[in-house]
Write an enzyme that holds these catalytic residues in place. Structure first.
Site, short mmCIF file in Angstrom:
data_model
loop_
_atom_site.label_atom_id
_atom_site.label_comp_id
_atom_site.label_asym_id
_atom_site.label_seq_id
_atom_site.Cartn_x
_atom_site.Cartn_y
_atom_site.Cartn_z
N GLY A 85 -2.87 1.52 -9.96
CA GLY A 85 -1.76 0.32 -9.68
C GLY A 85 -2.07 -0.68 -10.55
O GLY A 85 -3.32 -0.96 -10.86
N GLY A 130 -1.42 10.26 -13.48
CA GLY A 130 -1.66 11.18 -14.81
C GLY A 130 -3.37 11.64 -14.78
O GLY A 130 -3.85 11.49 -15.74
N GLY A 136 -9.28 1.11 -11.11
CA GLY A 136 -9.86 0.98 -9.62
C GLY A 136 -10.52 2.44 -9.55
O GLY A 136 -11.08 3.04 -10.51
N THR A 146 -9.79 5.62 -11.31
CA THR A 146 -9.90 5.60 -12.58
C THR A 146 -11.03 5.77 -13.14
O THR A 146 -11.56 6.38 -14.13
CB THR A 146 -9.06 4.34 -13.28
OG1 THR A 146 -7.80 4.09 -12.84
CG2 THR A 146 -9.27 4.08 -14.91
N THR A 174 -8.60 -4.14 -9.24
CA THR A 174 -8.03 -3.71 -7.94
C THR A 174 -7.63 -5.00 -6.95
O THR A 174 -8.55 -5.43 -6.84
CB THR A 174 -8.52 -2.66 -7.13
OG1 THR A 174 -7.84 -2.51 -6.08
CG2 THR A 174 -10.08 -2.80 -6.64
N ILE A 175 -6.43 -5.10 -6.56
CA ILE A 175 -6.08 -6.13 -5.61
C ILE A 175 -7.02 -5.82 -4.31
O ILE A 175 -7.35 -6.87 -3.47
CB ILE A 175 -4.89 -6.34 -5.53
CG1 ILE A 175 -4.22 -5.01 -4.91
CG2 ILE A 175 -4.10 -6.75 -6.46
CD1 ILE A 175 -2.76 -5.29 -4.05
N ASP A 176 -7.37 -4.62 -4.10
CA ASP A 176 -7.89 -4.07 -2.70
C ASP A 176 -9.56 -4.66 -2.76
O ASP A 176 -9.99 -4.71 -1.48
CB ASP A 176 -8.06 -2.92 -2.61
CG ASP A 176 -6.59 -2.09 -2.83
OD1 ASP A 176 -5.58 -2.96 -2.42
OD2 ASP A 176 -6.53 -0.89 -3.22
N ARG A 218 8.96 -11.43 14.42
CA ARG A 218 9.59 -11.06 13.04
C ARG A 218 8.49 -10.39 12.17
O ARG A 218 7.40 -10.90 12.20
CB ARG A 218 10.24 -12.25 12.50
CG ARG A 218 11.50 -12.71 13.11
CD ARG A 218 12.83 -11.76 12.70
NE ARG A 218 13.68 -12.46 13.35
CZ ARG A 218 14.26 -12.48 14.54
NH1 ARG A 218 13.59 -11.71 15.73
NH2 ARG A 218 15.47 -13.00 14.95
O1 F6P Z 1 -4.77 0.13 -4.84
C1 F6P Z 1 -3.75 -0.96 -4.88
C2 F6P Z 1 -2.60 -0.89 -3.93
O2 F6P Z 1 -1.68 -1.97 -4.38
C3 F6P Z 1 -2.79 -0.68 -2.71
O3 F6P Z 1 -3.14 -2.05 -1.85
C4 F6P Z 1 -1.59 0.09 -1.94
O4 F6P Z 1 -1.79 0.79 -0.89
C5 F6P Z 1 -1.20 0.92 -3.10
O5 F6P Z 1 -1.69 0.43 -4.16
C6 F6P Z 1 0.09 1.05 -3.37
O6 F6P Z 1 0.32 1.79 -4.33
P1 F6P Z 1 1.85 2.00 -5.08
O7 F6P Z 1 2.11 0.92 -5.89
O8 F6P Z 1 1.42 3.20 -5.95
O9 F6P Z 1 2.89 2.27 -3.92
#
Ligand code: F6P
Length: 366
Positions: A15, A78, A117, A120, A140-142, A281
């Site tokens: 991602g 990939g 991440g 990879t 990775t944003i995670d 909401r």
């Molecule tokens: O690993 C980054 C991330 O944005 C996660 O936080 C999220 O669960 C996932 O990728 C979403 O992946 P995709 O864009 O393939 O739906």
């Protein structure tokens, strides 16, 4: 005598996240200054298997520091070792790693910089065992890689969450509502934790701390009784109630991790509304957290990662990944980089700080 590096490949896998282009620039500019040509491999490891490349010139990496996405494209389908081959609508998983290696050799690459991440880095490690000279750069944003204190992209995602919560705050307060904001992070709660603290969430729900429904209801009701007639809940996509399971949206066999998370925000909002009678909401931030410009912090970290990665290449220190430890950029073995996922510990200073300012994690035992 060690042979001089003349040509390298570079790819972005998995991602995307803000800061990828800053790394590409950080690798390419010094590479050119040292007489090394840079081949951009398109769409991650997919391009290594399918043979899709472009040569990167200085003009290509000029002006991209603050651009989101990746000029090379990316893919999380990939994996050469887990390649989805589709025939008559049926997906068969095959191993195409030998073709990837053949392309690498055929293009005359002396090394490959793989930015990505955990997925990879896993592929990079397996490829390096097959004989490829690889240097990894973690993104990775995670922020869930144990081997580095931070990954670039995380700060930018946290910024988006913080801003969203600020905005939700004003409308929640105007309408006396409970606002539930679902954020990304996969199996780790870093985005929800850091974004939730930055945006002043009243309740933060993360995968590492399975929550109790009653504790969540009590928190919003207590706030109401005290005259705070609104609440902000920041929930990680991987959060789940005690004895409950992950909420998933879809499964995609073509990906190494087939699970697509999503839906917990809506579920939490429905439960709060039906068990407290309060109006709720939901906002799902989704890919807004991955798009757009990197924050200044991420631009700096990406630049440091990129420039250190090309240094490792020039020193022929392969099979390694750059990492942040404290304020230093170091490098770790790829094998160690992928061995452990970094999860939020219950005694993490950020958790303790949040508790001290009255945040609930939906659990009494903290
Ligand atoms: O690993 C980054 C991330 O944005 C996660 O936080 C999220 O669960 C996932 O990728 C979403 O992946 P995709 O864009 O393939 O739906």
């Amino acid at each position: 005598m060690k042979t001089k590096i003349k040509r390298i490949g570079i790819l972005t896998g998995g991602g995307d996240c803000p800061g990828l282009n800053a790394v590409i620039r950080g690798v390419t500019k010094p590479a050119h200054d040292n007489g090394i040509s840079v081949f951009g491999i398109l769409d991650g490891f997919e391009g290594l298997v399918n043979g899709k490349t472009i040569e990167l010139y200085n003009k290509d990496v000029s002006g991209i520091l603050g651009k989101g996405g990746t000029i090379l494209g990316s893919s999380n389908k990939g994996d050469p070792f887990h390649w989805p081959e589709e025939t008559n609508g049926k997906i068969k998983i095959v191993d195409r790693s030998k073709e990837a290696l053949k392309n690498y050799d055929g293009w005359g690459l002396d090394a490959l910089v793989a930015i990505g991440g955990d997925g990879t880095m896993n592929i990079a490690h397996k490829m390096s065992l097959m004989g490829m000279n690889i240097v990894g750069v973690p993104k990775t944003i995670d922020n869930d890689l144990e081997a580095t204190d931070l990954t670039f992209g995380h700060d930018s995602a946290v910024y988006v969450v913080s801003e969203a919560l600020d905005r939700l705050h004003t409308t929640a307060s105007a309408h006396h509502r409970v606002m539930v904001c679902e954020v990304m992070g996969r199996y780790a709660g870093w985005i929800a934790l850091n974004g939730g603290i930055a945006g002043g969430a009243d309740i933060i729900l993360i995968p590492e701390i399975p929550f109790n429904w009653n504790t969540v209801y009590e928190k919003v009701l207590q706030r109401n009784m005290r005259g705070k007639r609104f609440s902000l809940v920041c929930v990680a996509e991987g959060a789940r109630p005690k004895n409950g399971s992950l909420i998933t949206k879809a499964k995609d066999k073509r990906r190494t991790d087939p699970i697509q998370l999503g839906g917990i925000g809506e579920y939490v909002a429905k439960m709060i509304s039906s068990n407290t009678g309060l109006e709720t909401r939901t906002t799902v931030l989704g890919h807004l957290q991955r798009g757009g410009s990197p924050t200044p912090f991420d631009r700096i970290l990406s630049t440091k990662f990129g420039t250190n990665a090309i240094q490792l290449v020039m020193k022929r220190q392969f099979g390694r990944m750059v990492a942040l430890k404290g304020s230093e950029i170091i490098s770790v073995k790829l094998a160690n980089a992928i061995s452990k996922q970094k999860l939020v510990k219950q005694k993490d200073q950020a958790v303790l700080a949040a508790l001290s300012v009255g945040v609930s994690f939906g659990s009494e035992k903290l």
